[in-house]
Scaffold this motif. Sequence first.
Motif, mmCIF file in Angstrom:
data_model
loop_
_atom_site.group_PDB
_atom_site.id
_atom_site.type_symbol
_atom_site.label_atom_id
_atom_site.label_comp_id
_atom_site.label_asym_id
_atom_site.label_seq_id
_atom_site.Cartn_x
_atom_site.Cartn_y
_atom_site.Cartn_z
ATOM 1 N N ARG A 42 0.864 -1.181 0.000
ATOM 2 C CA ARG A 42 0.000 0.000 0.000
ATOM 3 C C ARG A 42 0.900 1.230 0.000
ATOM 4 N NH1 ARG A 42 -2.998 -1.550 5.379
ATOM 5 N NH2 ARG A 42 -0.783 -1.927 5.812
ATOM 6 N N TYR A 43 0.906 1.949 -1.138
ATOM 7 C CA TYR A 43 1.899 3.001 -1.374
ATOM 8 C C TYR A 43 1.229 4.374 -1.408
ATOM 9 C CZ TYR A 43 6.137 5.188 -3.157
ATOM 10 O OH TYR A 43 7.262 5.964 -3.288
ATOM 11 N N GLY A 44 1.736 5.312 -0.623
ATOM 12 C CA GLY A 44 1.210 6.668 -0.577
ATOM 13 C C GLY A 44 1.953 7.591 -1.521
ATOM 14 N N LEU A 45 1.262 8.092 -2.531
ATOM 15 C CA LEU A 45 1.851 8.974 -3.535
ATOM 16 C C LEU A 45 1.730 10.439 -3.135
ATOM 17 C CD1 LEU A 45 0.279 7.431 -6.756
ATOM 18 C CD2 LEU A 45 2.704 7.346 -6.158
ATOM 19 N N THR A 46 2.651 11.257 -3.645
ATOM 20 C CA THR A 46 2.485 12.708 -3.579
ATOM 21 C C THR A 46 1.751 13.203 -4.818
ATOM 22 O OG1 THR A 46 4.536 13.251 -4.746
ATOM 23 C CG2 THR A 46 4.692 12.885 -2.372
ATOM 24 N N GLY A 47 1.893 12.472 -5.921
ATOM 25 C CA GLY A 47 1.267 12.884 -7.176
ATOM 26 C C GLY A 47 2.155 13.740 -8.053
ATOM 27 N N GLY A 48 3.426 13.905 -7.682
ATOM 28 C CA GLY A 48 4.338 14.711 -8.489
ATOM 29 C C GLY A 48 5.767 14.201 -8.394
ATOM 30 N N GLY A 49 6.432 14.091 -9.537
ATOM 31 C CA GLY A 49 7.845 13.699 -9.557
ATOM 32 C C GLY A 49 8.105 12.214 -9.496
ATOM 33 N N GLU A 50 7.057 11.393 -9.417
ATOM 34 C CA GLU A 50 7.248 9.944 -9.232
ATOM 35 C C GLU A 50 7.110 9.157 -10.534
ATOM 36 O OE1 GLU A 50 4.837 10.064 -4.993
ATOM 37 O OE2 GLU A 50 4.013 10.734 -6.908
ATOM 38 N N GLU A 51 7.373 9.795 -11.660
ATOM 39 C CA GLU A 51 7.138 9.174 -12.960
ATOM 40 C C GLU A 51 7.758 7.780 -13.105
ATOM 41 O OE1 GLU A 51 6.768 13.630 -13.781
ATOM 42 O OE2 GLU A 51 7.913 12.292 -12.471
ATOM 43 N N PRO A 52 9.044 7.563 -12.785
ATOM 44 C CA PRO A 52 9.583 6.202 -12.932
ATOM 45 C C PRO A 52 8.845 5.177 -12.062
ATOM 46 C CG PRO A 52 11.353 7.797 -12.710
ATOM 47 C CD PRO A 52 10.084 8.522 -12.391
ATOM 48 N N GLN A 87 1.163 5.680 10.562
ATOM 49 C CA GLN A 87 1.046 5.400 11.989
ATOM 50 C C GLN A 87 -0.207 4.594 12.321
ATOM 51 O OE1 GLN A 87 2.403 8.816 14.606
ATOM 52 N NE2 GLN A 87 2.498 9.851 12.639
ATOM 53 N N ALA A 88 -1.223 4.686 11.454
ATOM 54 C CA ALA A 88 -2.453 3.918 11.657
ATOM 55 C C ALA A 88 -2.361 2.523 11.037
ATOM 56 C CB ALA A 88 -3.636 4.660 11.058
ATOM 57 N N GLY A 89 -1.208 2.189 10.444
ATOM 58 C CA GLY A 89 -1.031 0.879 9.826
ATOM 59 C C GLY A 89 -1.735 0.735 8.494
ATOM 60 N N VAL A 109 8.593 7.565 13.983
ATOM 61 C CA VAL A 109 7.704 6.872 13.046
ATOM 62 C C VAL A 109 8.455 5.695 12.427
ATOM 63 C CG1 VAL A 109 6.261 7.096 10.986
ATOM 64 C CG2 VAL A 109 6.491 9.023 12.565
ATOM 65 N N ASP A 110 7.793 4.556 12.300
ATOM 66 C CA ASP A 110 8.451 3.322 11.851
ATOM 67 C C ASP A 110 8.615 3.299 10.332
ATOM 68 O OD1 ASP A 110 9.505 0.695 11.867
ATOM 69 O OD2 ASP A 110 7.512 -0.114 11.411
ATOM 70 N N PHE A 234 9.845 2.824 3.192
ATOM 71 C CA PHE A 234 9.078 1.637 3.559
ATOM 72 C C PHE A 234 9.062 1.561 5.077
ATOM 73 C CE2 PHE A 234 9.158 0.266 -0.753
ATOM 74 C CZ PHE A 234 8.278 -0.817 -0.879
ATOM 75 N N THR A 235 8.046 0.945 5.632
ATOM 76 C CA THR A 235 8.072 0.709 7.070
ATOM 77 C C THR A 235 8.987 -0.476 7.343
ATOM 78 O OG1 THR A 235 6.207 -0.843 7.137
ATOM 79 C CG2 THR A 235 5.688 1.522 7.272
ATOM 80 N N ARG A 236 9.679 -0.425 8.451
ATOM 81 C CA ARG A 236 10.551 -1.534 8.804
ATOM 82 C C ARG A 236 9.746 -2.790 9.080
ATOM 83 N NH1 ARG A 236 14.296 1.296 13.286
ATOM 84 N NH2 ARG A 236 12.235 1.987 13.948
ATOM 85 N N GLN A 237 8.548 -2.625 9.610
ATOM 86 C CA GLN A 237 7.688 -3.776 9.871
ATOM 87 C C GLN A 237 7.383 -4.528 8.581
ATOM 88 O OE1 GLN A 237 3.844 -2.748 11.475
ATOM 89 N NE2 GLN A 237 3.347 -4.834 12.060
ATOM 90 N N PHE A 238 7.077 -3.794 7.501
ATOM 91 C CA PHE A 238 6.760 -4.453 6.236
ATOM 92 C C PHE A 238 7.973 -5.195 5.687
ATOM 93 C CE2 PHE A 238 6.660 -4.804 1.679
ATOM 94 C CZ PHE A 238 5.384 -5.300 1.438
ATOM 95 N N VAL A 239 9.119 -4.550 5.656
ATOM 96 C CA VAL A 239 10.307 -5.169 5.062
ATOM 97 C C VAL A 239 10.759 -6.376 5.887
ATOM 98 C CG1 VAL A 239 12.707 -4.801 4.406
ATOM 99 C CG2 VAL A 239 11.010 -3.032 3.943
#
Length: 334
Positions: A42-52, A87-89, A109-110, A234-239
């Motif tokens: 689950r990835y949070g975008l800014t909507g700018g600059g993330e073209e690749p 923080q809300a998972g 923050v993790d 990435f969160t350390r928990q996920f990795v």
Amino acid sequence: MAVLISTGNPISAQAQVQAHSGEDRCTDVNLTTPPSQPVRIRYGLTGGGEEPLALLWADKENYAGNGRFYQLEPQKYASNDRMTAVQAGQLDAGSISLTALITSVRVGVDLRAVASIVETSEQDNQGAFVAMRDSGIDAAAQFKNKRIGFYGPNTISEYWIKSALRRAGLNPAEARYVSLPPPAQEQALRNQQIDVAWLSRQFLAKAEKTGGIKVALRPMQATEQAHPSTLVFFTRQFVDAHPQAFCAWRNDYQKALQNWRGGRPELYAKLIAANYLTPAAADAGPDGGRAEGGRINVGDVQATIKDMVGVGFLPAARTVPAEDLLMKGYALRR
């Protein structure tokens, strides 16, 4: 342990060195056999600059990991909402500015940075601080007592302007800062509500077509120090729980950076079709500012943190060492 890497993405010489020293844990991850079900990212975008990065879903058939090892689920968030969701998972990863990364890690923050998305460099085209052509404002040395538009307190644009003022021999407190959302900057400048505006790439291209403005300062001129301005966290928990999914994502991201460098004109159409970009954004000139292989230069980050303290952007007590910002064993670094 045997090194198992998916075919078609050989390990670089640097990664091999890291593997022998135990620094790159992805070299020990099995990327030949996917799980029975791909792992959601689950990835949070800014909507700018993330073209690749956006190519991983906009051009999905060319990125073998997405849909096999992981399922990338992008969603746009405002900056504060992104951190709340972490923080809300509700988020596993996302894009983050260097300034927000420093603050997030400092308060516990993790999350940690794993790759660079946009790098402030000589090739960078993130945007510029601009003035009206007839204003007489041509450089940071003339910003004293001027009303300067920026994106808000603690943003990377505030750091850039304060660094530029100090390098010009001014006290950063000698300018007046006006927080405005991106779409409002140009009109505020033309209405004489501000003297200098920060226009990101798309808005800068639009304003230049309209005419009457001039570039006074670009980010690299402001800091004279290369640094990542947007990174992947990435969160350390996920990795820790899903190293295979993460390492497959990392391989695909590096491939996307390489493809983007060689094929921007053709790939813009796919990003537009995926609703990541508008046609106007695709027509705003080269983006630039991409670090080779998405690697983070830790020395540049540390030098930038030192400068942030020196210009009064961050108190020394609110910083952390650059090394502590990176996901140990998994971050792309140089």
